[in-house]
Design a protein around this motif. Sequence first.
Motif, PDB file in Angstrom:
ATOM      1  N   GLU A 150      17.875 -18.899  65.840  1.00 60.29           N
ATOM      2  CA  GLU A 150      18.276 -17.607  66.391  1.00 60.29           C
ATOM      3  C   GLU A 150      17.701 -16.433  65.605  1.00 60.29           C
ATOM      4  OE1 GLU A 150      22.512 -17.824  66.447  1.00 60.29           O
ATOM      5  OE2 GLU A 150      22.573 -19.344  68.039  1.00 60.29           O
ATOM      6  N   VAL A 151      17.358 -16.658  64.333  1.00 57.64           N
ATOM      7  CA  VAL A 151      16.864 -15.555  63.508  1.00 57.64           C
ATOM      8  C   VAL A 151      15.390 -15.697  63.146  1.00 57.64           C
ATOM      9  CG1 VAL A 151      19.151 -15.123  62.552  1.00 57.64           C
ATOM     10  CG2 VAL A 151      17.603 -16.657  61.340  1.00 57.64           C
ATOM     11  N   GLU A 168      19.883 -12.202  55.977  1.00 55.20           N
ATOM     12  CA  GLU A 168      20.185 -10.846  55.509  1.00 55.20           C
ATOM     13  C   GLU A 168      19.575 -10.585  54.141  1.00 55.20           C
ATOM     14  OE1 GLU A 168      24.414 -10.768  55.758  1.00 55.20           O
ATOM     15  OE2 GLU A 168      24.444 -10.388  57.935  1.00 55.20           O
ATOM     16  N   ARG A 176      26.710 -21.344  60.047  1.00 50.56           N
ATOM     17  CA  ARG A 176      26.170 -20.130  60.650  1.00 50.56           C
ATOM     18  C   ARG A 176      26.231 -18.949  59.681  1.00 50.56           C
ATOM     19  NH1 ARG A 176      24.926 -20.885  65.721  1.00 50.56           N
ATOM     20  NH2 ARG A 176      25.701 -22.754  66.780  1.00 50.56           N
ATOM     21  N   ARG A 177      27.313 -18.879  58.914  1.00 49.46           N
ATOM     22  CA  ARG A 177      27.431 -17.815  57.919  1.00 49.46           C
ATOM     23  C   ARG A 177      26.355 -17.956  56.850  1.00 49.46           C
ATOM     24  NH1 ARG A 177      29.140 -17.353  53.010  1.00 49.46           N
ATOM     25  NH2 ARG A 177      30.010 -19.462  52.920  1.00 49.46           N
ATOM     26  N   ARG A 220      22.975 -16.868  58.252  1.00 46.20           N
ATOM     27  CA  ARG A 220      22.994 -15.414  58.410  1.00 46.20           C
ATOM     28  C   ARG A 220      22.839 -14.715  57.055  1.00 46.20           C
ATOM     29  NH1 ARG A 220      27.127 -15.356  61.170  1.00 46.20           N
ATOM     30  NH2 ARG A 220      28.694 -14.870  59.603  1.00 46.20           N
ATOM     31  N   ALA A 264      21.392 -22.155  64.211  1.00 48.93           N
ATOM     32  CA  ALA A 264      21.538 -20.808  63.674  1.00 48.93           C
ATOM     33  C   ALA A 264      20.208 -20.253  63.192  1.00 48.93           C
ATOM     34  CB  ALA A 264      22.554 -20.810  62.529  1.00 48.93           C
TER      35      ALA A 264
END
Length: 260
Positions: free
Chosen positions: A138-139, A80, A72-73, A76, A135
């Motif tokens: 979700e983005v 980003e 997940r990191r 993300r 994950a």
Amino acid sequence: MRLLEGQVALVTGASGGIGRGVALRFAEQGAAVALHCRTAVAAAREVASRIEDMGARAVVLEAELRDEAECRRLVRAAAEWAAAGWAAAGWGGSLTAVVNNAGVQPAQPLPGMTAAQWREVVDTNLTSVFACTQAAAEVMGPGGSVTHIASIEASRPAPEHAHYSASKAAVVMHARSAALEYGPRGIRVNTVSPGLIDREGLARDWPAGVERWTRRAPLGRLGRPEDVADACVFLASPLASWITGHDLVVDGGVSVGPTW
């Protein structure tokens, strides 16, 4: 117009082999690429340098994908990076494609296999795919794509690969399930199932296997990382906008050979 112009992609296991080929091909086709590695940081940075020499954008991200929180990191961080690129220079904006390539393929006879050996392969090859896909969904917005690297061993098991074959069969079914559930969000999920892909030293290390493959494959050669990469580019591109839940076999035709 290149096929992936304006896209931002995350490729797991991008330091060598198939992952390296996918990352380079995505960059050639216009994508900015986040390259994941676990320990081979120097090799991943070399791939990133080659991408930057093309005039494309790349970043190296480290993560242990057997850890759900790390998956997940990683996603993300890639998202980003995409957002920061848009804010600073007008490229990027969002993560649009993920290629779940990271995996292991140890050989171990089934009668002596331990549960720990089983879990190492399943967690690396399957659980990481589940976590990274969840994950990413979700983005991602509509139009996003996720491609898993499976294997023809998902349906044609090989000796001493029970854990590997089972994990890849599950990866194919995960993609079909994810296609069903994420389709209403406009996110496509597919798999690419390679056959035997050449690497440095393979013919020396396994001459009998290479000879058998070459003899049985209708196209008469081993695969190359670029063969798999081209399939991944297609599935991430607008050319595949109505394709989801599909397993694209890339094996030089060996799977069509007779079994008797």
